[in-house]
Design an enzyme around this catalytic site. Structure first.
Site, mmCIF file in Angstrom:
data_model
loop_
_atom_site.group_PDB
_atom_site.id
_atom_site.type_symbol
_atom_site.label_atom_id
_atom_site.label_comp_id
_atom_site.label_asym_id
_atom_site.label_seq_id
_atom_site.Cartn_x
_atom_site.Cartn_y
_atom_site.Cartn_z
ATOM 1 C CB SER A 169 -0.947 0.013 1.203
ATOM 2 O OG SER A 169 -0.259 0.353 2.373
ATOM 3 C CE LYS B 137 -2.675 2.046 4.990
ATOM 4 N NZ LYS B 137 -1.937 0.890 5.504
#
Length: 643
Positions: free
Chosen positions: A118, A156
């Site tokens: 990701s 993230k």
């Protein structure tokens, strides 16, 4: 720090040398990495040489080699972290070596191996290793290691958008995670690319100091495969009612091993009424959650020092060594109160700095570490006085002396480190004894001004935002929902258990926080924790008068031996007002160990750290002997030398 292209060049050179026993040519580097020209390839190689990653023997063809003798430092490799769907990080007991220039000596760092894609658009791929600086704040756009509500950890990009936090994947095919609150564990400062055909221990300039890491399987907590289901236990007592509404949450925050240990501890509970089951369940649950947090947040924890601090055979503990290094080895949130008076800027021969800025930087590094070590929702009492000295920022001449408002500086430092400023209690030290500034023969304007006769007792709270659910104090259930923050960092909850013993007329559940569970608990509202009325009266106002310690007698002799003794009034107030019997009290600048001794007298565990063992140990031991009428009784004190 290497750029993306420089890392690619370095990895290709390393792979090529391992395969062929000689270095690639610039043309081969250009072709393999699709670089526009040979001169650009040479530019990257030269940059790697300048930074110490490569070396080249003069006048030798293909004589490029990876330079592996640079200064390296060890940081912990804690385990795996998801860059896709969140999974829990694990503790692998491994370390890696990174170039000293990669990290700063003032911070704490750790490494994690990435799983998932990701973050691929940030050049962080599956199998890469990220180097993380441990900190609890982040700026928009930072790549963060974040702790989610269910105690899972993810990697993230961080964005604060009004009352919402967006944890953004760097992959256009994945959606962001939106949360109201999250806890930042650290910010990524570098990425080490993991080549598919190189084992960990062949990476340069990063080396893994464990053998056969590739073959070593990650234990269940870090594995993305579904964990085996544990059946809800049967206790045949009130705990069954708690588990009816709490078991699903327990399985989400504990792995199988942790849940099994937790259930085993609960089976030893012996109680007669629901209140007793609720209290013991709460204590055991909080203990397990806290231990997991300690493991996750301090990669530098020292088992030997932690065991020394937790040893119940003595409750007066002397730690000799640098306080910053000692703090870094201590468990997170393991101290219930901190009280100290720091070394004043250039006030003693043993506490000298080049200038005020260096002094404040050193103090900030220490205070930042105390934020991690102090337990959540607990108190820091910091005694400091404003001084008249030369800050050495403009000139070192005598005329450079000025009033230095240390109290104001320290308030700013504490707040920058995450603490909440609560109060500035003024210690009135009484009548001025000095004859300075009187200018008695010149009673005119600009010749007369007051002498300083006070010091600050700065009071700070620590409120780390903790999104872990805590049991309702009325029914013990973990079926609760986030309510609000009564103040920044202090999360409160509302019980959603319809069978709770206490619900409002509007059928609302009990509202509480971890702090209210502590201070309102009947467990601690006992006679031995009561504060005597006279002490309350003495400290009723935030301007309090009491005399400083008199250390010089009429003959000019220092009767105490220490040049900066600490009055017992301050730790007595702090300990009685902000701790319970049995709590741990730390003075990171112990000096004559007044705080430590007072803590023991008040049936707490007193812990002190001081660097000047050679100067003060004998003085401290004589004081302990005088205070407790004995010295060599092993139950009186214990000491450890970390130097």
């Amino acid at each position: 720090m290497l750029t993306k292209r420089q890392k690619q060049v370095l990895n290709f050179i390393k792979n090529y040398i391992n395969k062929n026993d000689y270095a690639p040519s610039l043309e081969e580097i250009k072709k393999h990495l699709r670089i526009s020209s040979v001169s650009t390839a040479h530019y990257h190689v030269q940059a790697l040489q300048d930074m110490g990653y490569l070396r080249k023997e003069i006048n030798q063809p293909r004589a490029l080699d990876v330079f592996s003798k640079q200064k390296m430092v060890q940081i912990p490799l804690l385990g795996r972290i998801a860059a896709g769907a969140p999974i829990e990080a694990i503790e692998n007991k491994e370390t890696i070596a990174v170039p000293q220039g990669t990290i700063k000596p003032s911070g704490n760092y750790f490494a994690l191996k990435v799983e998932g894609k990701s973050m691929i658009d940030e050049n962080i791929d599956d199998g890469d290793i990220v180097i993380v600086k441990q900190q609890n704040s982040a700026n928009n756009g930072d790549r963060v290691v974040a702790l989610l509500e269910n105690n899972e950890v993810t990697l993230k990009k961080f964005y604060k958008e009004g009352d919402t936090i967006r944890l953004q994947a760097a992959n256009k095919n994945l959606s962001p995670i939106f949360v109201n609150q999250t806890q930042v564990l650290g910010v990524v400062i570098d990425t080490i690319k993991q080549s598919k055909d190189i084992a960990f221990n062949n990476l340069t300039p990063l080396e893994i100091n464990t053998k056969n890491v590739i073959e070593k399987r990650v234990e269940k907590r870090g594995d993305i495969s579904p964990k085996l289901k544990i059946e809800k236990p049967k206790f045949n007592n009130y705990l069954d009612r708690i588990f009816d509404t709490s078991f699903s949450y327990l399985t989400s925050i504990f792995n199988n091993s942790e849940l099994s240990v937790f259930i085993k501890k609960l089976k030893y509970i012996h109680a007669n009424v629901p209140e007793e089951y609720i209290s013991q369940f709460n204590n055991i649950y909080c203990e397990v959650v806290k231990n997991n947090y300690r493991i996750a947040t301090n990669p530098n924890r020292c088992t030997e020092l932690i065991n020394f601090i937790n040893d119940k055979n003595t409750d007066l503990k002397l730690i000799w060594g640098d306080c910053l290094q000692a703090l870094r080895k201590m468990d997170s949130e393991s101290i219930h109160l901190m009280v100290t008076s720091p070394p004043y800027y250039n006030a003693r021969e043993y506490s000298q700095w080049n200038n005020i800025n260096e002094y404040l930087e050193d103090m900030k590094a220490i205070i930042k570490e105390t934020y991690r070590v102090l337990d959540n929702h607990r108190v820091w009492v910091f005694n400091v006085g404003d001084i008249f000295d030369n800050p050495n920022t403009v000139t070192k001449s005598v005329w450079g002396k000025s009033r230095i408002p240390l109290g104001a500086y320290f308030i700013k430092i504490f707040e920058e480190c995450g603490f909440t400023f609560v109060d500035d209690i003024i210690w009135d030290k009484g009548e001025v004894q000095s004859e300075r500034h009187k200018n008695g023969d010149k009673p005119y304007p600009f010749y007369q001004y007051p002498m300083n006769c006070y010091e600050h007792l700065l009071v700070f709270h620590k409120h780390r935002l903790d999104l872990t659910r805590y049991p309702c104090p009325q029914c013990g259930s973990l079926k609760v929902s986030g309510n609000t923050q009564s103040e920044p960092g202090l999360q409160s909850w509302e019980c959603k258990n319809e069978s709770c013993f206490r619900r409002s007329a509007a059928n609302r559940g009990k509202r509480f926080s971890l702090k209210t569970n502590l201070v309102q608990s009947k467990t601690y509202q006992t006679k031995e924790n009561m504060i005597d009325i006279e002490l309350i009266k003495k400290w009723r106002r935030d301007i309090v008068r009491f005399s400083p310690v008199i250390k010089i007698n009429s003959k000019g002799e220092n009767t105490l031996g220490h040049s900066a003794p600490f009055p017992e009034d301050i730790p007595e107030m702090a300990i009685k007002f902000f701790t319970y019997v049995g709590d741990k009290v730390l003075d990171p600048f112990a000096g004559s160990f007044t705080t430590t001794i007072v803590a023991k007298k008040l049936k707490r565990t007193g812990i002190g750290i001081d660097i000047n063992k050679k100067l003060f140990r004998n003085i401290v031991l004589k004081r302990i002997e005088r205070e407790f009428n004995t010295l060599w009784d092993k139950a009186i004190f214990s000491e450890v030398d970390l130097r």
